[in-house]
Scaffold this active site. Structure first.
Site, PDB file in Angstrom:
ATOM      1  N   ASP A  24      -1.637 -14.866  29.601  1.00  0.00           N
ATOM      2  CA  ASP A  24      -0.243 -14.449  29.617  1.00  0.00           C
ATOM      3  C   ASP A  24       0.479 -14.882  30.888  1.00  0.00           C
ATOM      4  O   ASP A  24       1.572 -15.453  30.820  1.00  0.00           O
ATOM      5  CB  ASP A  24      -0.129 -12.920  29.446  1.00  0.00           C
ATOM      6  N   HIS A  59      -3.800  -5.075   0.266  1.00  0.00           N
ATOM      7  CA  HIS A  59      -3.348  -5.571   1.572  1.00  0.00           C
ATOM      8  C   HIS A  59      -3.312  -7.102   1.588  1.00  0.00           C
ATOM      9  O   HIS A  59      -4.330  -7.730   1.856  1.00  0.00           O
ATOM     10  CB  HIS A  59      -4.260  -5.039   2.678  1.00  0.00           C
ATOM     11  N   CYS A  90       0.823  -1.202   0.000  1.00  0.00           N
ATOM     12  CA  CYS A  90       0.000   0.000   0.000  1.00  0.00           C
ATOM     13  C   CYS A  90       0.865   1.263   0.000  1.00  0.00           C
ATOM     14  O   CYS A  90       1.551   1.514  -0.969  1.00  0.00           O
ATOM     15  CB  CYS A  90      -1.004  -0.034   1.153  1.00  0.00           C
ATOM     16  N   TYR A  91       0.893   2.045   1.081  1.00  0.00           N
ATOM     17  CA  TYR A  91       1.770   3.224   1.082  1.00  0.00           C
ATOM     18  C   TYR A  91       3.206   2.803   0.775  1.00  0.00           C
ATOM     19  O   TYR A  91       3.928   3.493   0.038  1.00  0.00           O
ATOM     20  CB  TYR A  91       1.702   3.951   2.437  1.00  0.00           C
ATOM     21  N   GLU A 124      -2.154  -8.939   3.746  1.00  0.00           N
ATOM     22  CA  GLU A 124      -2.230  -9.464   5.108  1.00  0.00           C
ATOM     23  C   GLU A 124      -3.659  -9.686   5.596  1.00  0.00           C
ATOM     24  O   GLU A 124      -3.870 -10.391   6.567  1.00  0.00           O
ATOM     25  CB  GLU A 124      -1.482  -8.535   6.082  1.00  0.00           C
TER      26      GLU A 124
END
Ligand code: XMP
Length: 511
Positions: free
Chosen positions: A227, A169, A82-83, A171
């Site tokens: 976590d 994109h 993209c960018y 992703e």
């Protein structure tokens, strides 16, 4: 062992962490770093490939982030998304223009020429676009590799220079073959070996922790959350009884949670786990308190008091475990945002524990990797796939004053909700789902009698990072079963409502 690494340079786009997660999923270690990294830092990082992410700027903006030309002559493969794609074209002498209309959403694109990126990808497929500017001429020595009807340069690159740009994109899941193209970049362009696996990570961390801890003592605050559970288990695997864990039972947990923590970690794994029974203390302090922020602050302060008392009994330790994960590390480098709610985490503990060093065994991992490590360590799905639960737990899901009776009602309603979501097979699709006990009572008719009881609200959201969220479209039949069960099985509840608000404007929790 030093893994092969890919450098993901962050130009400020909304999917940047997702790019890094995809690369890791493809078994290649990567870090997401600010785009203003210097050339010396880039060289020192020694990546096998560099990915420029998307970003909100236009390359022509005065404040637009750029990249030193030198990065293209290091001989390291580069992929711009993209960018990042526009930036490559711009920096190397191509042309970038404002498109007549922004493209947003699914588009069909077709390959025009073969390249390592297109291996195993059909000639035509769907991609996910989100841009206004686009490349209209590629730099000298580069070829146009794919286009859509409205985007003349959807993919471009140079096999010789190992530099590629993708306007869409890859992703996001809507790009059908996006993952394949990322895989192609990593394996066919960068020559990745695929040496990043959770099995390997566990082995390395266990060895590393053993070496670091030696024969010293470690202390961990176990919340039952993913976590802290995975961090503690990893350390336990490495140093066994040198680790002591403290679980504060504040009486605000969901149904069966304290029992499960004790049975999995103390009875199952044989961990040195101390349970501090502090329910009365917390409930006494919360008596009469209705303000959400005061509730949060009281619980946060009391948690630290109780933990401190337990830590004093244990005496000085050498290491204190923190369940910091990679997104926290990335975020902490960024600016501060407004405080919407006081968060109560173990972050305040260092002040009250006598220790020499903090140990953070999950610092390099994304949440999905933490889960995979948990599974690798043999933790049950109920722990590994536990949904996020705020530190103040049920106290902020009870509107108004927290009482034992309301806690009992909420626990049962929440349990039924969780049970039915799991039975419907939706538990891994919905980010977070829980019941709330509102401070409204309404009239009902139950078994021919008039009742005046609590309204239970159901909250279920889909989200990627909890920063934004949408209400989950739970099938009506599932909601119906949940409502029937709650009004039939739970004392003091005669009405169930479903929260259909996104975040923003609402938050995920009600308080
Ligand atoms: P909100 O309600 O702000 O929540 O949209 C975003 C996410 O954060 C969780 N949450 C907390 N987590 N301590 C935590 O560790 C807290 O005090 C806390 N408050 C909210 C919430 O459950 C959601 O996942």
């Amino acid at each position: 062992m030093q893994h092969q690494r890919v450098l993901v340079l962050d130009f400020g786009g909304q999917y940047n962490q997702l790019i890094a997660r995809r690369v890791r999923d493809l078994k290649v270690y990567c870090d997401l770093k600010p785009c203003d990294m210097t050339m010396d830092e880039i060289r020192a990082y020694d990546p096998i490939g560099i990915i420029f992410t998307g970003g909100p700027s236009s390359v022509y903006d005065a404040q637009a982030p750029h990249i030193p030309q030198e990065v293209f002559s290091l001989g390291i493969p580069v992929l711009g998304i993209c960018y990042g794609c526009q930036l490559i074209a711009y920096e190397l002498g191509g042309r970038v223009e404002h498109a007549a209309t922004s493209e947003y959403g699914k588009r069909t694109f077709s390959f025009i020429a073969d390249s390592p990126l297109s291996e195993g990808v059909p000639k035509t497929s769907i991609c996910w676009m989100s841009h206004t500017d686009h490349v209209t001429a590629v730099p000298e020595g580069f070829s146009v590799l794919a286009a859509t009807e409205t985007c003349p340069v959807t993919v471009f690159g140079s096999e010789e220079r190992k530099i590629y740009g993708i306007q869409f994109h890859p992703e996001v899941v809507h790009s059908e073959y996006g993952n394949k193209m990322l895989e192609n970049f990593l394996y066919r362009v960068c020559g990745a070996a695929g040496d990043w696996t959770m099995q390997g990570y566990v082995k390395e961390q266990v060895a590393r922790i053993r070496e670091k801890v030696g024969d010293k003592k470690v202390l961990c605050a176990m919340s039952g959350g993913v976590d802290s559970a995975v961090a503690a288990t990893l350390i336990h695997r490495a140093v066994g009884d040198q680790l002591t864990c403290v679980f504060v039972d504040h009486g605000l947990h969901r149904k069966n949670e304290p029992e499960e923590v004790m049975s999995v970690f103390r009875d199952g794994l044989g961990m040195n786990l101390i349970k501090a029974d502090a329910a009365d203390l917390f409930l006494d302090k919360l008596a009469g308190v209705t303000d959400p922020e005061r509730k949060r602050k009281i619980i946060g302060a009391e948690f630290i008091n109780v933990f401190e008392k337990e830590a004093k009994k244990i005496g000085a330790v050498d290491f204190l475990v923190q369940g910091t994960i990679y997104p926290d590390v990335i975020e902490s480098g960024k600016g501060k945002s407004a405080v919407i709610k006081s968060h109560h985490n173990v972050g305040g503990l260092p002040d009250v524990v006598d220790f020499k060093e903090i140990i953070e065994p999950l610092r390099d991992l994304f949440k999905d990797e933490v889960r995979r490590v948990g599974t690798e360590l043999g933790l049950p799905d109920s722990v590994v796939w536990r949904q996020p639960c705020p530190g103040p737990a049920l106290a902020i899901r009870i509107m108004g004053e927290v009482t034992r009776e309301k806690l009992a009602t909420l626990r049962e309603a929440d349990f039924i909700f969780r049970d039915e979501i799991a039975k419907a097979g939706l538990d891994r699709q919905i980010w977070q789902y829980f019941a709330v006990i509102t401070n409204s009572k309404t009239v009902g008719v139950q078994g021919d009698f008039r009742t005046y009881e609590n309204v239970i609200a159901l909250r279920a959201v889909t989200s990627v990072d909890a920063m934004t969220a949408d209400w989950a479209r739970i099938p009506f039949e599932v909601l119906e079963t949940i409502s029937n069960r709650i009004t039939n099985e739970v004392p003091h509840a005669n009405r169930v409502v479903y929260d259909i608000t996104s975040k923003p404007p609402a938050t995920i929790e009600w308080e």
